[in-house]
Structure formats: structure tokens, C-alpha cells
Motif scaffolding. Sequence first.
Motif, PDB file in Angstrom:
ATOM      1  N   GLY A 155     -66.734   5.777  36.209  1.00 29.71           N
ATOM      2  CA  GLY A 155     -68.179   5.760  36.026  1.00 29.71           C
ATOM      3  C   GLY A 155     -68.708   4.363  35.782  1.00 29.71           C
ATOM      4  O   GLY A 155     -68.088   3.553  35.086  1.00 29.71           O
ATOM      5  N   LYS A 156     -69.856   4.071  36.385  1.00 32.43           N
ATOM      6  CA  LYS A 156     -70.519   2.787  36.196  1.00 32.43           C
ATOM      7  C   LYS A 156     -71.883   3.029  35.565  1.00 32.43           C
ATOM      8  O   LYS A 156     -72.597   3.954  35.969  1.00 32.43           O
ATOM      9  N   PRO A 157     -72.283   2.199  34.589  1.00 36.42           N
ATOM     10  CA  PRO A 157     -73.562   2.411  33.912  1.00 36.42           C
ATOM     11  C   PRO A 157     -74.747   2.528  34.867  1.00 36.42           C
ATOM     12  O   PRO A 157     -75.689   3.275  34.611  1.00 36.42           O
ATOM     13  N   GLY A 158     -74.704   1.798  35.987  1.00 35.67           N
ATOM     14  CA  GLY A 158     -75.796   1.843  36.937  1.00 35.67           C
ATOM     15  C   GLY A 158     -76.089   3.238  37.460  1.00 35.67           C
ATOM     16  O   GLY A 158     -77.241   3.554  37.778  1.00 35.67           O
ATOM     17  N   GLN A 159     -75.063   4.063  37.545  1.00 39.82           N
ATOM     18  CA  GLN A 159     -75.285   5.429  38.015  1.00 39.82           C
ATOM     19  C   GLN A 159     -76.147   6.210  37.032  1.00 39.82           C
ATOM     20  O   GLN A 159     -77.134   6.843  37.410  1.00 39.82           O
ATOM     21  N   LEU A 160     -75.796   6.149  35.751  1.00 36.81           N
ATOM     22  CA  LEU A 160     -76.573   6.865  34.752  1.00 36.81           C
ATOM     23  C   LEU A 160     -77.952   6.241  34.568  1.00 36.81           C
ATOM     24  O   LEU A 160     -78.927   6.950  34.298  1.00 36.81           O
ATOM     25  N   LEU A 161     -78.064   4.945  34.736  1.00 40.57           N
ATOM     26  CA  LEU A 161     -79.375   4.307  34.663  1.00 40.57           C
ATOM     27  C   LEU A 161     -80.265   4.763  35.828  1.00 40.57           C
ATOM     28  O   LEU A 161     -81.462   5.001  35.650  1.00 40.57           O
ATOM     29  N   THR A 162     -79.671   4.904  37.013  1.00 37.88           N
ATOM     30  CA  THR A 162     -80.425   5.429  38.160  1.00 37.88           C
ATOM     31  C   THR A 162     -80.902   6.844  37.880  1.00 37.88           C
ATOM     32  O   THR A 162     -82.055   7.201  38.161  1.00 37.88           O
ATOM     33  N   TYR A 163     -80.031   7.662  37.297  1.00 39.73           N
ATOM     34  CA  TYR A 163     -80.414   9.035  36.956  1.00 39.73           C
ATOM     35  C   TYR A 163     -81.473   9.052  35.859  1.00 39.73           C
ATOM     36  O   TYR A 163     -82.333   9.937  35.826  1.00 39.73           O
ATOM     37  N   GLY A 164     -81.390   8.066  34.946  1.00 40.24           N
ATOM     38  CA  GLY A 164     -82.401   7.970  33.900  1.00 40.24           C
ATOM     39  C   GLY A 164     -83.766   7.615  34.464  1.00 40.24           C
ATOM     40  O   GLY A 164     -84.791   8.136  34.016  1.00 40.24           O
ATOM     41  N   VAL A 165     -83.801   6.730  35.464  1.00 34.77           N
ATOM     42  CA  VAL A 165     -85.056   6.400  36.140  1.00 34.77           C
ATOM     43  C   VAL A 165     -85.626   7.642  36.814  1.00 34.77           C
ATOM     44  O   VAL A 165     -86.823   7.924  36.733  1.00 34.77           O
ATOM     45  N   ALA A 166     -84.747   8.416  37.471  1.00 32.59           N
ATOM     46  CA  ALA A 166     -85.201   9.651  38.124  1.00 32.59           C
ATOM     47  C   ALA A 166     -85.769  10.632  37.113  1.00 32.59           C
ATOM     48  O   ALA A 166     -86.777  11.296  37.371  1.00 32.59           O
ATOM     49  N   ALA A 167     -85.141  10.718  35.948  1.00 32.56           N
ATOM     50  CA  ALA A 167     -85.646  11.618  34.909  1.00 32.56           C
ATOM     51  C   ALA A 167     -87.037  11.195  34.463  1.00 32.56           C
ATOM     52  O   ALA A 167     -87.941  12.027  34.315  1.00 32.56           O
ATOM     53  N   SER A 168     -87.243   9.894  34.257  1.00 31.04           N
ATOM     54  CA  SER A 168     -88.555   9.421  33.815  1.00 31.04           C
ATOM     55  C   SER A 168     -89.616   9.674  34.877  1.00 31.04           C
ATOM     56  O   SER A 168     -90.758  10.023  34.552  1.00 31.04           O
ATOM     57  N   LEU A 169     -89.260   9.534  36.152  1.00 30.39           N
ATOM     58  CA  LEU A 169     -90.203   9.822  37.233  1.00 30.39           C
ATOM     59  C   LEU A 169     -90.553  11.306  37.293  1.00 30.39           C
ATOM     60  O   LEU A 169     -91.618  11.686  37.783  1.00 30.39           O
ATOM     61  N   SER A 170     -89.641  12.150  36.788  1.00 28.84           N
ATOM     62  CA  SER A 170     -89.864  13.591  36.769  1.00 28.84           C
ATOM     63  C   SER A 170     -90.559  14.054  35.496  1.00 28.84           C
ATOM     64  O   SER A 170     -90.707  15.249  35.263  1.00 28.84           O
ATOM     65  N   GLY A 171     -90.960  13.106  34.649  1.00 28.33           N
ATOM     66  CA  GLY A 171     -91.658  13.447  33.420  1.00 28.33           C
ATOM     67  C   GLY A 171     -90.760  13.819  32.272  1.00 28.33           C
ATOM     68  O   GLY A 171     -91.212  14.413  31.288  1.00 28.33           O
ATOM     69  N   MET A 172     -89.469  13.487  32.383  1.00 27.75           N
ATOM     70  CA  MET A 172     -88.517  13.799  31.318  1.00 27.75           C
ATOM     71  C   MET A 172     -88.074  12.521  30.622  1.00 27.75           C
ATOM     72  O   MET A 172     -88.119  11.435  31.199  1.00 27.75           O
ATOM     73  N   VAL A 173     -87.620  12.670  29.400  1.00 21.47           N
ATOM     74  CA  VAL A 173     -87.127  11.537  28.621  1.00 21.47           C
ATOM     75  C   VAL A 173     -85.613  11.578  28.585  1.00 21.47           C
ATOM     76  O   VAL A 173     -85.016  12.613  28.288  1.00 21.47           O
ATOM     77  N   ALA A 174     -84.980  10.450  28.901  1.00 16.89           N
ATOM     78  CA  ALA A 174     -83.520  10.347  28.796  1.00 16.89           C
ATOM     79  C   ALA A 174     -83.204   9.063  28.045  1.00 16.89           C
ATOM     80  O   ALA A 174     -83.431   7.966  28.561  1.00 16.89           O
ATOM     81  N   ARG A 175     -82.711   9.221  26.828  1.00 13.67           N
ATOM     82  CA  ARG A 175     -82.400   8.046  26.002  1.00 13.67           C
ATOM     83  C   ARG A 175     -80.907   7.725  25.982  1.00 13.67           C
ATOM     84  O   ARG A 175     -80.512   6.635  25.583  1.00 13.67           O
ATOM     85  N   GLU A 176     -80.101   8.702  26.371  1.00 13.62           N
ATOM     86  CA  GLU A 176     -78.650   8.517  26.357  1.00 13.62           C
ATOM     87  C   GLU A 176     -78.050   9.051  27.649  1.00 13.62           C
ATOM     88  O   GLU A 176     -78.603   9.956  28.287  1.00 13.62           O
ATOM     89  N   GLY A 177     -76.913   8.490  28.008  1.00 16.98           N
ATOM     90  CA  GLY A 177     -76.110   9.001  29.106  1.00 16.98           C
ATOM     91  C   GLY A 177     -74.675   9.088  28.639  1.00 16.98           C
ATOM     92  O   GLY A 177     -74.304   8.489  27.623  1.00 16.98           O
ATOM     93  N   ALA A 178     -73.857   9.828  29.358  1.00 19.11           N
ATOM     94  CA  ALA A 178     -72.441   9.925  28.996  1.00 19.11           C
ATOM     95  C   ALA A 178     -71.638  10.362  30.215  1.00 19.11           C
ATOM     96  O   ALA A 178     -72.077  11.232  30.983  1.00 19.11           O
ATOM     97  N   PHE A 179     -70.483   9.746  30.390  1.00 17.38           N
ATOM     98  CA  PHE A 179     -69.530  10.190  31.403  1.00 17.38           C
ATOM     99  C   PHE A 179     -68.525  11.131  30.741  1.00 17.38           C
ATOM    100  O   PHE A 179     -68.025  10.851  29.652  1.00 17.38           O
ATOM    101  N   ILE A 180     -68.248  12.239  31.405  1.00 18.09           N
ATOM    102  CA  ILE A 180     -67.251  13.200  30.936  1.00 18.09           C
ATOM    103  C   ILE A 180     -66.025  13.078  31.830  1.00 18.09           C
ATOM    104  O   ILE A 180     -66.116  13.225  33.046  1.00 18.09           O
ATOM    105  N   TYR A 181     -64.866  12.776  31.215  1.00 16.65           N
ATOM    106  CA  TYR A 181     -63.607  12.604  31.940  1.00 16.65           C
ATOM    107  C   TYR A 181     -62.603  13.663  31.480  1.00 16.65           C
ATOM    108  O   TYR A 181     -61.840  13.412  30.532  1.00 16.65           O
ATOM    109  N   PRO A 182     -62.562  14.823  32.107  1.00 20.57           N
ATOM    110  CA  PRO A 182     -61.631  15.856  31.638  1.00 20.57           C
ATOM    111  C   PRO A 182     -60.158  15.481  31.787  1.00 20.57           C
ATOM    112  O   PRO A 182     -59.312  16.032  31.075  1.00 20.57           O
ATOM    113  N   LEU A 183     -59.838  14.545  32.679  1.00 18.35           N
ATOM    114  CA  LEU A 183     -58.438  14.190  32.910  1.00 18.35           C
ATOM    115  C   LEU A 183     -58.056  12.840  32.307  1.00 18.35           C
ATOM    116  O   LEU A 183     -56.951  12.351  32.546  1.00 18.35           O
TER     117      LEU A 183
END
Length: 256
Positions: A155-183
Motif C-alpha cells: 500500500g502507498k499513501p497516495g492511494q488512500l489520499l486519492t480515495y480521501g479526495v473522492a470522499a470529500s467530493l462525495s460530501g463525506m469526511v475522511a480523516r484517517e486511512g488504513a491498509f489491512i494486510y491479512p497475510l
Amino acid sequence: MTVPLSWASLEVFQDCKLRWKLQYLDDIRLPVNQKPFLVGSAVHDTLEEWYRAGWEPGFVKANIQRIFDATVRERSIRLSKEEARKYGARAARAARIAESIYLQMEFPQRDVSVETRFDLDYLDGAAKLRGAWDVLDPSRATIFDLKTSVATPSGKPGQLLTYGVAASLSGMVAREGAFIYPLLSPTIVPVPLSEQRLVAHRQVLDSMVMEIASGSVEWNPSTGSHCLRCPYYRTQHCPATLREGVREGDGEVTGD
């Protein structure tokens, strides 16, 4: 031209502008080895179906093999018996651990969205911002992304930052991101999505869109380890050769 904008297209643009042109502008499609993405696709599909089945207990264990087999068929992937066993076992293990993490995070008790696609106008329609949130948890103001990497965190931070931008454009607030690595360990790696970081990342997205839309891009190849995971490398479409110091295994795809 409406610029196709996503985390994947941004990463390609930053790696090599010629590849971006071939892939997104010229729409030249070449065969890509699908095996590295097989486990991730099966696990993501399983968790999405579990969510849409109302978080039915026992769903993941009962359906992971069926969904894995369907993924193999749909992608027309040819596997040996040993490969089918290896990838199937990895998918089953990743899905079971991811299920446990989702339960620990109390996703079934929260108003989360799983594998939710977005397709948003960007910069007054100059671009379309597309992608999918693996888990969007409005109550925590957090975006989670699932990775089935088996060697190193992918995972690269830019991916979650891109998703955070999309959330803000959709009227949602995203203050945190997290990668889940089951393996892998640690299994959850947080990525802060501060307003300052989101604004800075949006400037990166804006710059890419405006450069392409203005027609000022010089579509030159850039060499590096990313060449080794590029479908155009060593084909008639790309004149680049690897510079000294790039090792043959540096850019190999190991899965998502």
C-alpha cells in the motif's frame, strides 16, 4: 478529452508518461499476467458478497472456493494443479483472516460501505475520478483498503489520499486511512488523511489533469524498476531499455 483519473492512472503517469499515453490515450491493450492478481480479486469479491449477503455467519468459509474458481474462469487463467492448490489455499487463508479483522473492527455493526465504486466529475468535468473504497466507515471517518500482499506491504499513501479526495467530493469526511494486510504483520497500518495532506494531494491530481488537458505533456518514456511490470516494455510500443542498476526482479508484481 475527459482525462481518466484514478490512483492507478496517477501512479502510471508519475512512473512513465509514455505508458500513460499508450494505456489511457491510445487504448493499446496487451495481455497481462493475471496470476499475481488472482488471490486479491477472489478475496475482494468474497468480502463484497459477504457484505451484500448481510454479513451472513459462515459465508466466507462456505463461498471462498466457489468465488476463487469463478475468478479463474472469468479471467481465463490457466493454472496447473499445484498453482490452483497454492493460490486457492492463499485466498482461503487471506479471506478467513480478513473476515476475522472485519469482525474485530465491528464492520457488521456499523453503517459501512464495502467495495463501493465512485465515478465523479473532477475539475469541472475535465476529468473523471474513478475507483472503489474497499471499506468506507463514515462513523470513524476512515477509509480502509485491503491488500493481500505476501512478501512486503504494497500500500502507498497516495492511494488512500486519492480515495480521501473522492470522499470529500462525495460530501463525506475522511480523516484517517488504513491498509489491512491479512497475510502480513502488522495487519493494520494507519495512514493519516489530514486536511493539509488531502489539499496537497489534490494539487497533485489537479496538476496531472491540467497538464494532460492542456496538451503540454511530452510523452517520453522513463526507465526504472516499474518497466518490469509494464506490459509495453520490450515491445514495439516502447523504445526504452533499462538503465544500469535496475535488477531483473525489482519490478515484479507479487499481488495486491
